[in-house]
Write a protein that holds these residues in place. Structure first.
Motif, mmCIF file in Angstrom:
data_model
loop_
_atom_site.group_PDB
_atom_site.id
_atom_site.type_symbol
_atom_site.label_atom_id
_atom_site.label_comp_id
_atom_site.label_asym_id
_atom_site.label_seq_id
_atom_site.Cartn_x
_atom_site.Cartn_y
_atom_site.Cartn_z
ATOM 1 N N LEU A 168 0.828 -1.211 0.000
ATOM 2 C CA LEU A 168 0.000 0.000 0.000
ATOM 3 C C LEU A 168 0.860 1.257 0.000
ATOM 4 C CD1 LEU A 168 -2.870 -0.930 2.510
ATOM 5 C CD2 LEU A 168 -3.066 -0.598 0.032
ATOM 6 N N LYS A 169 1.954 1.216 0.768
ATOM 7 C CA LYS A 169 2.867 2.362 0.800
ATOM 8 C C LYS A 169 3.435 2.631 -0.583
ATOM 9 C CE LYS A 169 5.959 2.981 4.041
ATOM 10 N NZ LYS A 169 7.100 2.773 4.959
ATOM 11 N N ALA A 170 3.932 1.584 -1.230
ATOM 12 C CA ALA A 170 4.526 1.749 -2.558
ATOM 13 C C ALA A 170 3.510 2.289 -3.553
ATOM 14 C CB ALA A 170 5.089 0.415 -3.043
ATOM 15 N N ILE A 171 2.293 1.780 -3.497
ATOM 16 C CA ILE A 171 1.249 2.241 -4.412
ATOM 17 C C ILE A 171 0.938 3.712 -4.180
ATOM 18 C CG2 ILE A 171 -1.204 2.018 -4.986
ATOM 19 C CD1 ILE A 171 -0.913 -0.991 -4.486
ATOM 20 N N ALA A 172 0.800 4.108 -2.907
ATOM 21 C CA ALA A 172 0.477 5.505 -2.585
ATOM 22 C C ALA A 172 1.554 6.450 -3.107
ATOM 23 C CB ALA A 172 0.304 5.662 -1.080
ATOM 24 N N LEU A 296 -3.364 12.075 2.931
ATOM 25 C CA LEU A 296 -3.851 10.738 2.586
ATOM 26 C C LEU A 296 -2.689 9.806 2.267
ATOM 27 C CD1 LEU A 296 -6.293 8.925 2.084
ATOM 28 C CD2 LEU A 296 -6.348 9.761 -0.283
ATOM 29 N N VAL A 297 -1.705 10.315 1.518
ATOM 30 C CA VAL A 297 -0.521 9.504 1.210
ATOM 31 C C VAL A 297 0.187 9.103 2.494
ATOM 32 C CG1 VAL A 297 1.781 9.565 0.179
ATOM 33 C CG2 VAL A 297 -0.178 10.446 -1.102
ATOM 34 N N ILE A 298 0.348 10.054 3.423
ATOM 35 C CA ILE A 298 1.007 9.761 4.700
ATOM 36 C C ILE A 298 0.215 8.713 5.482
ATOM 37 C CG2 ILE A 298 1.608 10.716 6.965
ATOM 38 C CD1 ILE A 298 2.288 13.340 5.525
ATOM 39 N N ALA A 299 -1.103 8.885 5.533
ATOM 40 C CA ALA A 299 -1.948 7.953 6.289
ATOM 41 C C ALA A 299 -1.861 6.533 5.743
ATOM 42 C CB ALA A 299 -3.398 8.435 6.268
ATOM 43 N N VAL A 300 -1.734 6.410 4.419
ATOM 44 C CA VAL A 300 -1.647 5.079 3.799
ATOM 45 C C VAL A 300 -0.230 4.514 3.903
ATOM 46 C CG1 VAL A 300 -1.832 3.821 1.610
ATOM 47 C CG2 VAL A 300 -3.565 5.519 2.224
ATOM 48 N N ALA A 301 0.773 5.392 3.839
ATOM 49 C CA ALA A 301 2.161 4.935 3.747
ATOM 50 C C ALA A 301 2.786 4.545 5.077
ATOM 51 C CB ALA A 301 3.017 6.016 3.087
ATOM 52 N N LEU A 302 2.398 5.182 6.172
ATOM 53 C CA LEU A 302 3.129 5.003 7.421
ATOM 54 C C LEU A 302 2.817 3.740 8.228
ATOM 55 C CD1 LEU A 302 3.593 8.598 8.860
ATOM 56 C CD2 LEU A 302 5.064 7.245 7.376
ATOM 57 N N PRO A 303 1.631 3.132 8.115
ATOM 58 C CA PRO A 303 1.408 1.905 8.908
ATOM 59 C C PRO A 303 2.476 0.834 8.706
ATOM 60 C CG PRO A 303 -0.680 2.691 8.068
ATOM 61 C CD PRO A 303 0.380 3.560 7.450
ATOM 62 N N SER A 304 3.024 0.715 7.499
ATOM 63 C CA SER A 304 4.056 -0.313 7.275
ATOM 64 C C SER A 304 5.302 -0.043 8.110
ATOM 65 C CB SER A 304 4.428 -0.388 5.796
ATOM 66 O OG SER A 304 5.105 0.782 5.383
ATOM 67 N N ALA A 305 5.605 1.234 8.366
ATOM 68 C CA ALA A 305 6.764 1.572 9.194
ATOM 69 C C ALA A 305 6.496 1.231 10.658
ATOM 70 C CB ALA A 305 7.095 3.055 9.049
ATOM 71 N N ILE A 306 5.254 1.409 11.105
ATOM 72 C CA ILE A 306 4.898 1.019 12.472
ATOM 73 C C ILE A 306 5.073 -0.488 12.625
ATOM 74 C CG2 ILE A 306 3.030 0.929 14.177
ATOM 75 C CD1 ILE A 306 1.858 3.437 12.852
ATOM 76 N N VAL A 307 4.553 -1.252 11.663
ATOM 77 C CA VAL A 307 4.659 -2.713 11.699
ATOM 78 C C VAL A 307 6.127 -3.141 11.714
ATOM 79 C CG1 VAL A 307 4.184 -4.840 10.432
ATOM 80 C CG2 VAL A 307 2.435 -3.068 10.567
ATOM 81 N N ALA A 308 6.919 -2.589 10.801
ATOM 82 C CA ALA A 308 8.318 -3.003 10.663
ATOM 83 C C ALA A 308 9.121 -2.709 11.920
ATOM 84 C CB ALA A 308 8.952 -2.319 9.455
ATOM 85 N N ASN A 309 8.998 -1.500 12.450
ATOM 86 C CA ASN A 309 9.779 -1.140 13.629
ATOM 87 C C ASN A 309 9.366 -1.929 14.859
ATOM 88 O OD1 ASN A 309 11.761 1.157 13.073
ATOM 89 N ND2 ASN A 309 9.916 1.941 12.084
ATOM 90 N N LEU A 310 8.081 -2.237 14.973
ATOM 91 C CA LEU A 310 7.618 -3.031 16.111
ATOM 92 C C LEU A 310 8.126 -4.467 16.019
ATOM 93 C CD1 LEU A 310 5.990 -2.747 18.671
ATOM 94 C CD2 LEU A 310 3.909 -3.241 17.385
ATOM 95 N N LEU A 311 8.087 -5.034 14.818
ATOM 96 C CA LEU A 311 8.633 -6.378 14.630
ATOM 97 C C LEU A 311 10.140 -6.401 14.892
ATOM 98 C CD1 LEU A 311 6.755 -7.555 11.396
ATOM 99 C CD2 LEU A 311 6.466 -8.460 13.706
ATOM 100 N N ASN A 312 10.861 -5.401 14.387
ATOM 101 C CA ASN A 312 12.304 -5.331 14.610
ATOM 102 C C ASN A 312 12.632 -5.272 16.101
ATOM 103 O OD1 ASN A 312 12.504 -5.227 11.832
ATOM 104 N ND2 ASN A 312 13.154 -3.091 11.746
ATOM 105 N N ALA A 313 11.929 -4.399 16.815
ATOM 106 C CA ALA A 313 12.184 -4.239 18.249
ATOM 107 C C ALA A 313 11.981 -5.546 18.994
ATOM 108 C CB ALA A 313 11.274 -3.153 18.818
ATOM 109 N N SER A 314 10.939 -6.274 18.636
ATOM 110 C CA SER A 314 10.644 -7.516 19.353
ATOM 111 C C SER A 314 11.745 -8.550 19.162
ATOM 112 C CB SER A 314 9.296 -8.082 18.885
ATOM 113 O OG SER A 314 9.361 -8.558 17.545
#
Length: 448
Positions: A168-172, A296-314
């Motif tokens: 979704l980020k790439a598409i946005a 709108l682009v920011i709202a669609v693009a940023l969730p992937s960064a939340i997911v990635a950083n949370l997975l990395n931290a864990s």
């Protein structure tokens, strides 16, 4: 029970699943790297290098630095693949304290990044949805909680969520790029706006490039993401290098296209004078709706960064829990194959950062230490080559020792430039080093 026996018991009881492949690695790399940085960094780069050629060239140089880093990191990650990021091989090559320092800094900065990205996401949603306006912290906190609930279900849910949000980020971003380039086909080239300082020359030009690269390297930060999951990759020797380079090359292409699209609709002086170049470009293309489009682009693009950083931290705190440099419960794996307690602990820390607002200074400090972690990782390549010259290496760093030395020296130069630019932050980082050693001594004494 000895420390070795305790670690063995934890490792036997908790098994991460080897189920991840190249596309997850590309997705988590893109998810980690592409965030608010690419939307804000162009202004500073354009102000330092007011030439389209140098402006785009600096982004290429930043990408090449990351590619050289990935070349070295891939050797370490495939030598003895284990989830946990740079912590795992810095600890093995340079000792427990170096690993402890890298691990805790990595974990806290990743959790702080979750908070920072979630807050920007909350602000974007507030601009789009009236009922969320003025409640960015609450929206961000709820968002982190929702992501945690999804990811804690298991490795398959994590894999699918990361791939989906990164797509979704790439598409946005590609839609925004296409809109800018399409506008340029039917309009005249942008005319020069406000005057810019004269182009620096000689040593002044080198200094300007060095300072501009700070923001660019921050924008590329996250290229190491695949090494956090080395113990969960089906064929690490083959797929880790492919994922590292695939994620980086994809991000480089998007970054160059974004900046080229900005240049297509804005003079470089306008890019330099805009704190958010994407908003200025969208205003040219979409008129009064430009601000809404960018939100709108920011709202669609940023969730992937939340997911990635949370997975990395864990994964970082999970590996430290296995080695008893963090609480042992961090090393528990749930039925879905995910370190659920480590994931929830990372989420709670991110939420605390959001509620206290302390993550901004934390990230400033940890970013300095993060590049220091890169330098330690690159040094680890030399140490492991000397210590174990005959150990089979599924991937050998191309051009070593010259390429590894180049990226190592580049990291040191970056740290020196940061010290000059932010003396206060450097002093705080130095203080953190002193405190961290005391913590390390206390923790290792108790575990023994």
């Amino acid at each position: 029970m000895t420390v070795t026996a305790a670690v063995a018991e934890v490792s036997t009881r908790n098994r991460l699943q080897r189920s991840l492949g190249v596309w997850f690695g590309v997705a988590v790399g893109v998810g980690s790297m592409i965030g608010a940085g690419i939307l804000r960094a162009p202004a500073d780069v354009a102000a330092r290098l007011p030439s389209p050629t140098l402006f785009l060239g600096a982004w290429v140089i930043g990408g090449l630095y990351a590619l050289l880093g990935a070349n070295a990191m891939a050797e370490l990650a495939t030598l003895r693949p284990r989830s946990g990021g740079q912590y795992t091989f810095v600890r093995e090559a340079l000792g427990p304290y170096a690993g402890f320092l890298v691990g805790w800094n990595d974990w806290l900065s990743s959790a702080g990044s979750v908070a920072a990205v979630a807050l920007v996401e909350g602000e974007a949603l507030g601009a789009l949805v009236p009922m969320f306006e003025g409640h960015a912290v609450a929206v961000a906190t709820i968002g982190v909680a929702i992501v945690t609930v999804v990811l804690v279900r298991g490795i398959r849910a994590s894999d699918g969520t990361q791939r989906g949000t990164s797509l979704l980020k790439a598409i946005a971003l590609l839609v925004l790029i296409a809109a800018c380039l399409a506008w340029r086909l039917t309009h005249e080239a942008p005319t020069a706006g406000a005057s810019l300082p004269a182009m620096p020359r000689g040593l002044a030009l080198l200094g300007a490039i060095a300072v501009a690269l700070q923001g660019i390297i921050f924008a590329y930060d996250g290229w190491t993401s695949m090494v956090y999951y080395s113990g969960e990759v089906r064929d690490p020797g083959r797929e880790i290098p492919r994922a590292l380079f695939g994620g980086l090359l994809s991000t480089m292409a998007i970054y160059l296209l974004i900046n080229a699209s900005f240049l297509a609709v804005l003079p470089i002086s306008s890019i330099a004078g805009s704190p958010l170049a994407a908003s200025s470009a969208a205003s040219v293309v979409f008129g009064s709706y430009g601000g809404t489009v960018v939100e709108l682009v920011i709202a669609v693009a940023l969730p992937s960064a939340i997911v990635a950083n949370l997975l990395n931290a864990s994964r970082v705190i999970f590996a430290m829990g296995e080695d008893r440099l963090a609480p042992a419960w961090c090393a528990r794996v749930n039925r879905g194959g995910t370190p659920g307690t480590a994931l929830m602990a990372s989420s709670i820390v991110a939420a605390l950062f959001l509620l206290t607002g302390t993550f901004k200074r934390l990230i400033a400090i940890c970013t300095f230490l993060f590049v220091a972690s890169y330098a330690l990782s690159f040094a680890s390549v030399f140490v492991m080559r000397r210590r174990e010259p005959d150990t089979p290496r599924p991937y050998r760093a191309w051009g070593h020792p010259w390429t590894t030395a180049a990226v190592f020296i580049g990291s040191l130069a970056f740290l020196a430039a940061t010290l000059v630019a932010d003396a206060r932050g450097a002093a705080i980082a130095a203080g953190a080093l002193v405190v961290s050693y005391s913590m390390f001594r206390v923790i290792t004494r108790r575990r023994d």
